[in-house]
Design a protein around this motif. Structure first.
Motif, PDB file in Angstrom:
ATOM      1  N   ALA A  61      -4.382 -77.713  36.914  1.00 47.50           N
ATOM      2  CA  ALA A  61      -3.391 -76.736  36.725  1.00 47.50           C
ATOM      3  C   ALA A  61      -3.188 -75.926  38.427  1.00 47.50           C
ATOM      4  N   HIS A  62      -4.324 -75.672  38.909  1.00 43.84           N
ATOM      5  CA  HIS A  62      -4.471 -75.054  40.310  1.00 43.84           C
ATOM      6  C   HIS A  62      -3.748 -75.855  41.396  1.00 43.84           C
ATOM      7  N   LEU A  63      -3.889 -77.248  41.344  1.00 41.15           N
ATOM      8  CA  LEU A  63      -3.534 -78.315  42.024  1.00 41.15           C
ATOM      9  C   LEU A  63      -1.832 -78.498  41.744  1.00 41.15           C
ATOM     10  N   GLN A  64      -1.548 -78.205  40.405  1.00 46.14           N
ATOM     11  CA  GLN A  64      -0.053 -78.390  40.203  1.00 46.14           C
ATOM     12  C   GLN A  64       0.700 -77.605  40.758  1.00 46.14           C
ATOM     13  N   HIS A  65       0.084 -76.243  40.913  1.00 47.31           N
ATOM     14  CA  HIS A  65       0.693 -75.071  41.475  1.00 47.31           C
ATOM     15  C   HIS A  65       0.936 -75.312  42.891  1.00 47.31           C
ATOM     16  N   LEU A  66      -0.144 -75.917  43.557  1.00 51.06           N
ATOM     17  CA  LEU A  66       0.081 -76.461  44.867  1.00 51.06           C
ATOM     18  C   LEU A  66       1.215 -77.442  45.224  1.00 51.06           C
ATOM     19  N   LEU A  67       1.135 -78.271  44.211  1.00 54.23           N
ATOM     20  CA  LEU A  67       2.231 -79.541  44.496  1.00 54.23           C
ATOM     21  C   LEU A  67       3.702 -78.922  44.369  1.00 54.23           C
ATOM     22  N   ALA A  68       3.872 -78.002  43.535  1.00 54.44           N
ATOM     23  CA  ALA A  68       5.252 -77.312  43.227  1.00 54.44           C
ATOM     24  C   ALA A  68       5.898 -76.752  44.454  1.00 54.44           C
ATOM     25  N   GLY A  69       4.771 -76.484  45.417  1.00 53.35           N
ATOM     26  CA  GLY A  69       5.545 -76.042  46.760  1.00 53.35           C
ATOM     27  C   GLY A  69       5.601 -74.426  46.701  1.00 53.35           C
ATOM     28  N   PRO A  70       5.837 -73.985  47.893  1.00 55.19           N
ATOM     29  CA  PRO A  70       6.152 -72.680  48.321  1.00 55.19           C
ATOM     30  C   PRO A  70       7.326 -72.059  47.394  1.00 55.19           C
ATOM     31  N   ASP A  71       7.103 -71.089  46.800  1.00 59.09           N
ATOM     32  CA  ASP A  71       8.213 -70.058  46.332  1.00 59.09           C
ATOM     33  C   ASP A  71       9.162 -69.628  47.267  1.00 59.09           C
ATOM     34  N   GLY A  72      10.431 -68.960  46.735  1.00 54.98           N
ATOM     35  CA  GLY A  72      11.175 -68.405  47.758  1.00 54.98           C
ATOM     36  C   GLY A  72      10.600 -67.574  48.783  1.00 54.98           C
ATOM     37  N   ALA A  73       9.758 -66.691  48.272  1.00 57.02           N
ATOM     38  CA  ALA A  73       9.341 -65.472  49.159  1.00 57.02           C
ATOM     39  C   ALA A  73       8.383 -66.216  50.247  1.00 57.02           C
ATOM     40  N   GLU A  74       7.751 -67.098  49.696  1.00 54.92           N
ATOM     41  CA  GLU A  74       6.776 -67.985  50.683  1.00 54.92           C
ATOM     42  C   GLU A  74       7.423 -68.540  51.792  1.00 54.92           C
ATOM     43  N   ARG A  75       8.573 -69.337  51.211  1.00 55.48           N
ATOM     44  CA  ARG A  75       9.345 -69.917  52.113  1.00 55.48           C
ATOM     45  C   ARG A  75      10.189 -69.194  53.117  1.00 55.48           C
ATOM     46  N   ASP A  76      10.373 -67.869  52.762  1.00 51.36           N
ATOM     47  CA  ASP A  76      11.002 -66.828  53.347  1.00 51.36           C
ATOM     48  C   ASP A  76      10.037 -66.500  54.453  1.00 51.36           C
TER      49      ASP A  76
ATOM     50  N   GLU B 117      -9.388 -58.885  39.197  1.00 52.29           N
ATOM     51  CA  GLU B 117      -9.349 -57.728  39.299  1.00 52.29           C
ATOM     52  C   GLU B 117      -9.594 -57.044  38.032  1.00 52.29           C
ATOM     53  N   PRO B 118      -9.747 -55.918  38.096  1.00 55.99           N
ATOM     54  CA  PRO B 118     -10.003 -55.180  36.752  1.00 55.99           C
ATOM     55  C   PRO B 118      -9.232 -55.208  35.501  1.00 55.99           C
ATOM     56  N   ASP B 119      -7.961 -55.603  35.870  1.00 58.94           N
ATOM     57  CA  ASP B 119      -6.981 -55.879  34.695  1.00 58.94           C
ATOM     58  C   ASP B 119      -7.002 -57.112  34.116  1.00 58.94           C
ATOM     59  N   GLY B 120      -7.965 -58.127  34.793  1.00 61.11           N
ATOM     60  CA  GLY B 120      -8.046 -59.572  34.367  1.00 61.11           C
ATOM     61  C   GLY B 120      -7.329 -60.468  35.318  1.00 61.11           C
ATOM     62  N   ARG B 121      -6.390 -59.922  36.086  1.00 62.06           N
ATOM     63  CA  ARG B 121      -5.736 -60.877  36.779  1.00 62.06           C
ATOM     64  C   ARG B 121      -6.443 -61.376  37.873  1.00 62.06           C
ATOM     65  N   VAL B 122      -5.997 -62.555  38.493  1.00 61.29           N
ATOM     66  CA  VAL B 122      -6.784 -63.318  39.543  1.00 61.29           C
ATOM     67  C   VAL B 122      -5.985 -63.565  40.769  1.00 61.29           C
ATOM     68  N   ASP B 123      -6.480 -63.692  41.714  1.00 63.12           N
ATOM     69  CA  ASP B 123      -5.988 -64.352  43.060  1.00 63.12           C
ATOM     70  C   ASP B 123      -5.971 -65.710  42.776  1.00 63.12           C
ATOM     71  N   GLU B 124      -4.711 -66.439  43.206  1.00 59.59           N
ATOM     72  CA  GLU B 124      -5.062 -68.010  43.274  1.00 59.59           C
ATOM     73  C   GLU B 124      -4.623 -68.305  44.862  1.00 59.59           C
ATOM     74  N   PRO B 125      -5.318 -68.746  45.646  1.00 65.11           N
ATOM     75  CA  PRO B 125      -5.091 -68.975  46.828  1.00 65.11           C
ATOM     76  C   PRO B 125      -4.363 -70.285  46.955  1.00 65.11           C
ATOM     77  N   LEU B 126      -3.407 -70.489  47.887  1.00 66.06           N
ATOM     78  CA  LEU B 126      -2.728 -72.008  47.887  1.00 66.06           C
ATOM     79  C   LEU B 126      -2.451 -72.100  49.512  1.00 66.06           C
ATOM     80  N   CYS B 127      -2.729 -73.087  49.945  1.00 69.83           N
ATOM     81  CA  CYS B 127      -2.668 -73.468  51.337  1.00 69.83           C
ATOM     82  C   CYS B 127      -1.313 -74.325  51.506  1.00 69.83           C
ATOM     83  N   PHE B 128      -0.398 -73.710  52.219  1.00 68.59           N
ATOM     84  CA  PHE B 128       0.673 -74.375  53.002  1.00 68.59           C
ATOM     85  C   PHE B 128       0.589 -74.533  54.247  1.00 68.59           C
ATOM     86  N   VAL B 129       2.019 -75.345  54.644  1.00 69.98           N
ATOM     87  CA  VAL B 129       2.041 -75.672  56.078  1.00 69.98           C
ATOM     88  C   VAL B 129       2.961 -74.639  56.724  1.00 69.98           C
ATOM     89  N   ARG B 130       2.374 -74.128  57.886  1.00 69.81           N
ATOM     90  CA  ARG B 130       3.448 -73.307  58.806  1.00 69.81           C
ATOM     91  C   ARG B 130       3.213 -74.121  60.101  1.00 69.81           C
TER      92      ARG B 130
END
Length: 186
Positions: free
Chosen positions: A78-93, A46-59
């Motif tokens: 590091a991207h893979l480590q974010h995936l291995l950490a699992g979904p956060d609270g909002a994603e689990r919801d 994005e213009p502010d330098g932030r990026v979207d990091e897609p992560l595939c989880f199970v539903r």
């Protein structure tokens, strides 16, 4: 004969004058307002330098993409480590889960050209999980959404590892999201 030919000639002359006028010199064209769309399934800045990091989880019995925002696209490991950490609270919801812990023991990842290589250790026998297809699909679908990764290869002890695809076949070749497409968006 002349009376029939006259309307045809008149129509041809009128149609020949239609179209875009020709300029003598090139002229500057203004781009449309807003950004240009990016292909789906890629990390974008994005213009502010932030990026979207897609992560595939199970539903349920399929895969679903969640997007997190970061200050910059992390490296492949590091991207893979974010995936291995699992979904956060909002994603689990939202009903997202992970098949990775206990199914695939990941040691790390590296990038060579456009192929991400994921090193896998032997998973413990006590896990009781049998959803390897979803686990490997999570990794492949996550990493291939990066703009610098076209495919993902797996290895164990330095040797190519055969992993299951969505169609039930196994492959030691680098895999793409297409190998898990039947699981996406369920």
């Amino acid at each position: 004969m002349t009376r029939r030919l006259l309307p045809v000639l008149l129509a041809a002359a009128l149609l020949g004058g239609c179209g875009v006028p020709v300029d003598d010199e090139p002229r500057r064209v203004q781009p449309p307002p807003g950004g240009f769309p990016t292909p789906a399934g890629t990390a974008t800045a994005e213009p502010d330098g932030r990026v979207d990091e897609p992560l595939c989880f199970v539903r349920g019995d399929g895969l679903a993409v969640a997007t997190r925002r970061f200050d910059g696209l992390p490296d492949v490991d590091a991207h893979l480590q974010h995936l291995l950490a699992g979904p956060d609270g909002a994603e689990r919801d939202r009903g997202l889960a992970t098949a990775l812990p206990g199914t695939v023991a990941v040691a790390g990842a590296s990038l060579t050209g456009a192929v991400a290589t994921v090193d896998v250790r032997q998973a413990g026998e006590e896990t009781g999980r049998n959803d390897e297809v979803l686990a490997f699909g999570q990794i492949v679908c996550t990493l291939t959404q990066r703009p610098d990764v076209d495919s993902v290869a797996f290895r164990r002890d330095g040797q190519p590892l055969e992993v299951p695809r969505a169609d039930g076949n196994v492959s030691a070749l680098p895999l793409t999201a297409a190998d898990y497409r039947p699981l996406l968006g369920r």
